[in-house]
Design an enzyme around this catalytic site. Structure first.
Site, PDB file in Angstrom:
ATOM      1  N   ASP A 233      10.787   9.446  -2.671  1.00  0.00           N
ATOM      2  CA  ASP A 233      11.691   8.344  -2.337  1.00  0.00           C
ATOM      3  C   ASP A 233      13.149   8.794  -2.278  1.00  0.00           C
ATOM      4  O   ASP A 233      14.059   7.984  -2.468  1.00  0.00           O
ATOM      5  CB  ASP A 233      11.558   7.224  -3.374  1.00  0.00           C
TER       6      ASP A 233
ATOM      7  N   HIS B 284       7.808   6.868 -10.826  1.00  0.00           N
ATOM      8  CA  HIS B 284       7.565   5.456 -10.528  1.00  0.00           C
ATOM      9  C   HIS B 284       6.073   5.186 -10.337  1.00  0.00           C
ATOM     10  O   HIS B 284       5.345   5.990  -9.758  1.00  0.00           O
ATOM     11  CB  HIS B 284       8.355   5.018  -9.298  1.00  0.00           C
TER      12      HIS B 284
ATOM     13  N   HIS C 294       7.171   6.111   2.044  1.00  0.00           N
ATOM     14  CA  HIS C 294       7.109   4.697   2.434  1.00  0.00           C
ATOM     15  C   HIS C 294       7.351   4.547   3.927  1.00  0.00           C
ATOM     16  O   HIS C 294       8.087   5.320   4.538  1.00  0.00           O
ATOM     17  CB  HIS C 294       8.169   3.872   1.688  1.00  0.00           C
TER      18      HIS C 294
ATOM     19  N   ASP D 202       4.252   3.301  -8.487  1.00  0.00           N
ATOM     20  CA  ASP D 202       3.601   3.286  -7.175  1.00  0.00           C
ATOM     21  C   ASP D 202       3.379   4.693  -6.625  1.00  0.00           C
ATOM     22  O   ASP D 202       2.797   4.860  -5.555  1.00  0.00           O
ATOM     23  CB  ASP D 202       4.383   2.427  -6.172  1.00  0.00           C
ATOM     24  N   HIS D 203       3.789   5.702  -7.399  1.00  0.00           N
ATOM     25  CA  HIS D 203       3.527   7.104  -7.054  1.00  0.00           C
ATOM     26  C   HIS D 203       2.592   7.783  -8.053  1.00  0.00           C
ATOM     27  O   HIS D 203       2.075   8.854  -7.760  1.00  0.00           O
ATOM     28  CB  HIS D 203       4.841   7.883  -6.980  1.00  0.00           C
TER      29      HIS D 203
ATOM     30  N   HIS E 159      17.493   8.874  -6.935  1.00  0.00           N
ATOM     31  CA  HIS E 159      16.575   7.738  -7.029  1.00  0.00           C
ATOM     32  C   HIS E 159      16.068   7.614  -8.462  1.00  0.00           C
ATOM     33  O   HIS E 159      16.094   6.540  -9.062  1.00  0.00           O
ATOM     34  CB  HIS E 159      15.422   7.954  -6.052  1.00  0.00           C
TER      35      HIS E 159
END
Length: 252
Positions: free
Chosen positions: A126, A53, A164, A55-56, A105
């Protein structure tokens, strides 16, 4: 001695910064700018990734351009120089690492377990959150339940570094899923105070998650009763209880 610090990014992400002497590694750098600021002129030694993802992974290209460093992670991710898969072992920062595949996930998700002189440290992206777990974007409830079961089998004092700051929202759900659990109530009060002081609620521990995370407590009679009230059958399996909890949390 390895030191581990959170680098806040975006609205609620944590990029984890690991240092041992002049060695600096980061886990899941979704943004390069806060990493460069945290390094404060030091050289980045390498990058560790848990899943694809953005955002990683969004900061990887810029960091590699600046530091020409290796990238360890799932082989499905562009730019990974050292592909990792379930059961792999390697040494970094004078610590021993192992890789656990944790699909759910995403299908390519891995968790990274560091065995260091001061104990065990889990970087779970996540998959496992403080008092919660990730949404099922690609995998099945059975896959995610099995992934969480594997992580829950780590030593109880294992420190858990999620990606997160979702703890307070997760604890609100945990309280609804198991309203009689006094450990959840105490943790919610403590972590609210922590956030009021603008401090991270992480790392957690496996022991704390076993006591307060409903997704690891599918055998609890109260959790099962609440799941039944939200559609699970009375004789539901642990996977069915998990699936019901996850669907309920998606709209909580």
């Amino acid at each position: 001695m390895i030191t581990i610090r959170p680098i806040p990014a975006f609205h609620d992400n944590y990029i984890w910064h690991l240092q041992n002497g002049d060695q600096h590694w980061v886990v899941d750098p979704g943004d390069a700018a806060p990493v460069k600021k945290a390094l404060d002129g030091a050289k980045l030694s390498g990058i560790l990734l848990t899943h694809h993802h953005y955002d990683h992974t969004g900061g990887v290209a810029s960091l590699v351009d600046d530091f020409d460093c290796p990238v360890y992670g799932p082989g499905s991710i562009d730019g990974v120089t050292h592909p990792l898969t379930d059961g792999d072992q390697f040494t970094l920062l004078q610590g021993d690492w192992e890789v656990i595949a944790v699909p759910g996930h995403t299908l390519d998700h891995i968790a990274l377990v560091l065995h260091a002189s001061d104990g065990t440290h889990l970087f779970c992206g996540d998959t496992l959150f403080a008092a919660g777990c990730g949404r099922l974007f690609e995998g099945t409830p059975a896959q995610m339940h099995q992934s969480l079961t594997r992580l829950a089998s780590l030593p109880k004092d294992t420190k858990v570094y999620c990606a997160h700051e979702y703890t307070l929202a997760n604890l609100q759900f945990a309280r609804a899923a198991e309203p009689g659990n006094s450990d959840i109530a105490a943790r919610l009060e403590s972590d609210r105070a922590t956030r009021d002081n603008d401090q991270p609620t992480l790392p957690s521990t496996i022991g704390r998650e076993l006591a307060t995370n409903p997704f690891l407590r599918t055998g609890s009679p109260e959790v099962r009763a609440q799941a039944a009230a939200h559609g699970a059958s009375p004789d539901a399996s642990a996977v069915e209880i998990f699936a019901t909890l996850r669907q309920w949390k998606d709209t909580f």
